[in-house]
Design an enzyme around this catalytic site. Structure first.
Site, PDB file in Angstrom:
ATOM      1  N   HIS A  52      35.010  34.550  39.143  1.00  0.00           N
ATOM      2  CA  HIS A  52      35.640  35.839  38.843  1.00  0.00           C
ATOM      3  C   HIS A  52      35.137  36.382  37.500  1.00  0.00           C
ATOM      4  CE1 HIS A  52      39.437  38.115  37.387  1.00  0.00           C
ATOM      5  NE2 HIS A  52      38.668  38.945  38.071  1.00  0.00           N
TER       6      HIS A  52
HETATM    7 CA    CA Z   1      32.123  37.361  40.854  1.00  0.00          CA
END
Ligand code: CA
Ligand code: ZL4
Ligand code: ZN
Length: 406
Positions: A201
């Site tokens: 992320h």
């Molecule tokens: Ca990513």
């Protein structure tokens, strides 16, 4: 005579300095400079430098880095080395950032989430300052080429370090070159779209712009509940319900596509094109930053997806087709021969060149790196050795696209 041509009707600039290869996070640390060396060997070996304007990067200045990062953190990074670490930590100015020590700590944590212990994600190592300010300098030079309209696509494979926070290192990232770049871009472009195909992320970038409606962040990443060992896949954020800071003007300008392990090419293509297409349509960006972390490839040492180099590259082609000013950055990628293949292939896509699939082994100084019984010497080699079970159901992915669309 190598068949490489400059792209028609637009320009590509390439930013690099081989001195970033002097860094060593530690013997068994997954972040290896060798992946950048190999990428350079392939890009130059194929002759792709004839298709671009190439720039030798210079180090970013401390003042430039302070545009996002905490001044004390920047001063620490500029001076730190394994030799100076203990003395710096003892200075009152930095001591206040040191966390209290616990009896059973496995690693000795210093200020700013930095450590000289071998098990740390963000170790202090020889040549560290040079490395950090160089990859940042390369990204800022690439950004300058774009904002002054001297180029249409700018590339820096040594950048894309998306986890760094304002006053803290995280997940192998110390200076967030992406945030610094976007801050520069906002002085010229009304809206910037950030797309992140690293398997992790892009939390640092999302957090920095969580109140900023002129920046949309979109990350595709492995995400799921706790595993057998009681851990979440790093950094553990980026749920589908996370769409920016609630109650601020930045709400709805963050998008997250959390993905179970083992996603294949077809499913990734479906997700990427549906969500990215809608984001571009709705946000109408003036420029795009694409973080091309290669740890989303199948067979990566840390990643858990099964996508191929061809599909990874199709994400770049899809974004390029918008013809918007585009900054292409590296990021993660821990199986070096795959990282080099992917980023070389993507350099070719950026410059509209098609490379012969069999890597001509006489073009690289270390051909053995690309000669592997399991992989052959193809550029887009299809078979992987360790694939993950595909936990992705088509219906769930379709459900996700619908949910994100609203
Ligand atoms: Ca990513
Ligand atoms: C290592 O082998 O999940 C660090 C890190 C050092 C050397 C030997 C020490 C052995 C894998 C990772 C002990 C290692 C313990 N060495 C590491 C919660 C963790 C704390 C640290 O691609 N331990 C932390 C960060 C992630 C965690 C991923 C991705 C960056 C990017 C952009 C960052 N951190 C558990 C792990 C090793 C190591 C082997 C490691 N660290 C794997 N995943 C992490 O998104 C560039
Ligand atoms: Zn990653």
């Amino acid at each position: 005579e190598n068949g490489i041509t400059r792209p028609k009707g637009y320009k590509v600039s390439f930013h690099y300095n081989s001195r970033v290869e002097d860094m060593h996070f530690g013997k068994t640390h997954p972040m290896k400079p060798w992946r950048l060396t190999l990428t350079k060997h392939l890009v130059l070996g194929y002759g792709l430098h004839y298709a671009m304007d190439t720039y030798e990067a210079v180090a970013a200045g401390k003042d430039q880095v302070r545009a996002f990062h905490d001044p004390d953190y920047v001063d620490f990074l500029a001076q730190v080395s394994p030799q100076t670490f203990a003395d710096l930590c003892a200075m009152p100015r930095f001591a206040k950032y040191c966390p209290p020590k616990h009896e059973n700590d496995t690693i000795d944590l210093g200020p700013f989430n930095l450590s000289t212990s071998a098990g740390a994600d963000c170790p202090v190592f020889d040549g560290m300052s040079t490395y950090l300010f160089l990859y940042t300098g390369a990204t800022l030079a690439a950004t300058h080429q774009l904002t002054t309209q001297q180029t249409d696509i700018a590339v820096n494979w040594s950048g894309g370090l998306h986890h760094a926070h304002r006053g803290e290192a995280s997940g192998f990232c110390y200076i967030n070159d992406i945030v610094l770049s976007i801050l520069d871009m906002l002085r010229y472009f009304p809206r910037v779209l950030y797309i992140d195909i690293d398997v992790h992320h892009g939390d640092g970038v999302e957090e920095a712009f969580q109140r900023q409606p002129r920046v949309m962040t979109l990350s595709y990443h492995r995400y799921g509940p706790y595993d057998e060992t009681g851990h979440k896949f790093f950094p553990g954020t980026g749920d589908i319900t996370d769409t920016g800071l609630k109650g601020t003007v930045g709400e709805h300008f963050a998008l997250n596509v959390p993905i179970p392990s083992g996603i294949d090419d077809r499913q990734y293509k479906f997700l990427f094109e549906a969500v990215t297409g809608r984001a571009i349509e709705a946000f109408n960006p003036s420029a795009i930053v694409l973080q091309c972390g290669a740890d989303s490839l199948g067979g990566d040492r840390l990643g858990q997806f099964n996508i191929n180099i061809k599909q990874h590259g199709e994400c770049v082609s899809f974004v390029k087709r918008t013809r918007l000013p585009l900054l292409i950055l590296g990021g993660g990628g821990y199986t070096a021969r795959n990282v080099a293949r992917a980023w070389c292939h993507e350099t070719a896509l950026a410059t509209d060149n098609v490379l012969p699939d069999a890597i001509p082994l006489d073009i690289v100084p270390r051909p053995e790196a690309f000669q592997n019984r399991a992989h052959g010497n193809g550029l887009l080699y299809p078979p992987f050795q360790r694939l993950h079970n595909n936990e992705c159901k088509d219906a769930d992915l379709e459900g996700m696209v619908k949910k994100i669309d609203t």
